[in-house]
Design an enzyme around this catalytic site. Sequence first.
Site, mmCIF file in Angstrom:
data_model
loop_
_atom_site.group_PDB
_atom_site.id
_atom_site.type_symbol
_atom_site.label_atom_id
_atom_site.label_comp_id
_atom_site.label_asym_id
_atom_site.label_seq_id
_atom_site.Cartn_x
_atom_site.Cartn_y
_atom_site.Cartn_z
ATOM 1 N N LYS A 42 -9.717 8.008 -1.192
ATOM 2 C CA LYS A 42 -10.260 7.177 -0.090
ATOM 3 C C LYS A 42 -10.540 8.159 1.218
ATOM 4 O O LYS A 42 -11.463 8.089 2.074
ATOM 5 C CB LYS A 42 -9.403 6.102 0.094
ATOM 6 C CG LYS A 42 -9.298 4.827 -0.907
ATOM 7 C CD LYS A 42 -8.113 4.074 -0.698
ATOM 8 C CE LYS A 42 -8.410 3.113 -1.810
ATOM 9 N NZ LYS A 42 -7.029 2.254 -2.159
ATOM 10 N N GLN A 72 -1.604 1.097 1.148
ATOM 11 C CA GLN A 72 -1.645 1.328 -0.397
ATOM 12 C C GLN A 72 -0.497 0.482 -1.115
ATOM 13 O O GLN A 72 0.639 0.743 -0.700
ATOM 14 C CB GLN A 72 -1.550 2.766 -0.592
ATOM 15 C CG GLN A 72 -2.013 3.116 -2.025
ATOM 16 C CD GLN A 72 -3.348 2.806 -2.516
ATOM 17 O OE1 GLN A 72 -4.494 3.074 -1.672
ATOM 18 N NE2 GLN A 72 -3.523 1.947 -3.668
ATOM 19 N N ASP A 94 -9.242 -4.124 3.655
ATOM 20 C CA ASP A 94 -9.192 -4.508 2.370
ATOM 21 C C ASP A 94 -9.272 -5.637 2.022
ATOM 22 O O ASP A 94 -9.384 -6.320 0.731
ATOM 23 C CB ASP A 94 -7.658 -4.090 2.010
ATOM 24 C CG ASP A 94 -7.189 -3.036 1.012
ATOM 25 O OD1 ASP A 94 -8.067 -2.559 0.359
ATOM 26 O OD2 ASP A 94 -6.225 -2.174 0.990
#
Length: 286
Positions: A54, A98, A121
């Site tokens: 990412k 994460q 997200d």
Amino acid sequence: MTSAQVIDGVALSKQLRQQTRERVQTLKKQGITPGLAVILVGENQASQVYVRNKIKACEDTGFYSILEQYPATLSEFELLQRVQALNLDASIHGILVQLPLPEHIDAQKVIEAISPAKDVDGFHVASAGALMVGQPGFWPCTPYGCMKMLESIGYTLRGKHAVVIGRSNIVGKPMALMLLQQHATVTICHSATADLGQITRQADVLIAAVGKQNLVTADMVKPGAVVIDVGMNRNAEGKLCGDVDYEGVKQVAGWITPVPGGVGPMTITMLLMNTLEAAEHALPHA
Ligand code: NAD
């Protein structure tokens, strides 16, 4: 025997990332550089790879990015404080924590602490609610990427039967809502579904998001269907594979996504697009 056309997630990602790069350049001229903060807690090997990918994608696309890495002993309180600080940081437009987090941390509580304006997200309940009622908001990256793949082949969902296998909050459920928003008739299958094949055989579009190698076999697919494989598994040789028996199903399907090289790269691409949009919203006139 005919063979399905492949929806190439690598090629599509390349195209979308180039468009993103151009929009980033335009934004930079207006004094804004899209910024993504990624928080990683603990030593999970897979998470470390995902996070590295990412950050690299951010760098390649001209974003500003920071990676905050903490030991697994970080307290929930400390993590919440970091999220709060990033919420207030004007150089950061997207915050990604994460998952999975260590067991002593309530992941949902942490996600809810992220400002919905920075929830790139798309996991915050405000984002999930916005998707449900058809309001603007960030869409979870993986199902959003699947929608872009359907768009890339010019597929019209109106009136079609879409079957989603999997009902998780990050893939299956938002996937079903996105398909519904595009006027498909949607069926969601899951671990308690009886006679899965009888339902999947009705699908014009079949999305597999389970995490079981070879769950979808050729006899479960309607001839000509679009088959999108979200699954990420390791086969006996340790190679990455999806939920779909690719070799068998491609003889029946009209379109198919490979693993690797399908949905995987699209997920990061959509994260970049969400972060770019968050930054564009930060423009004074936006
Ligand atoms: P999850 O474990 O949260 O959900 C799996 C779902 O599959 C559940 O809803 C369960 O009911 C259903 N299921 C389990 N066994 C089943 C069966 N026999 N028949 C029908 N349904 C069954 O997983 P998730 O987070 O939704 O991820 C699903 C898969 O997608 C995993 O392989 C994951 O690694 C992969 N994934 C890939 C990406 C990507 O970027 N490519 C992103 C996220 C997830």
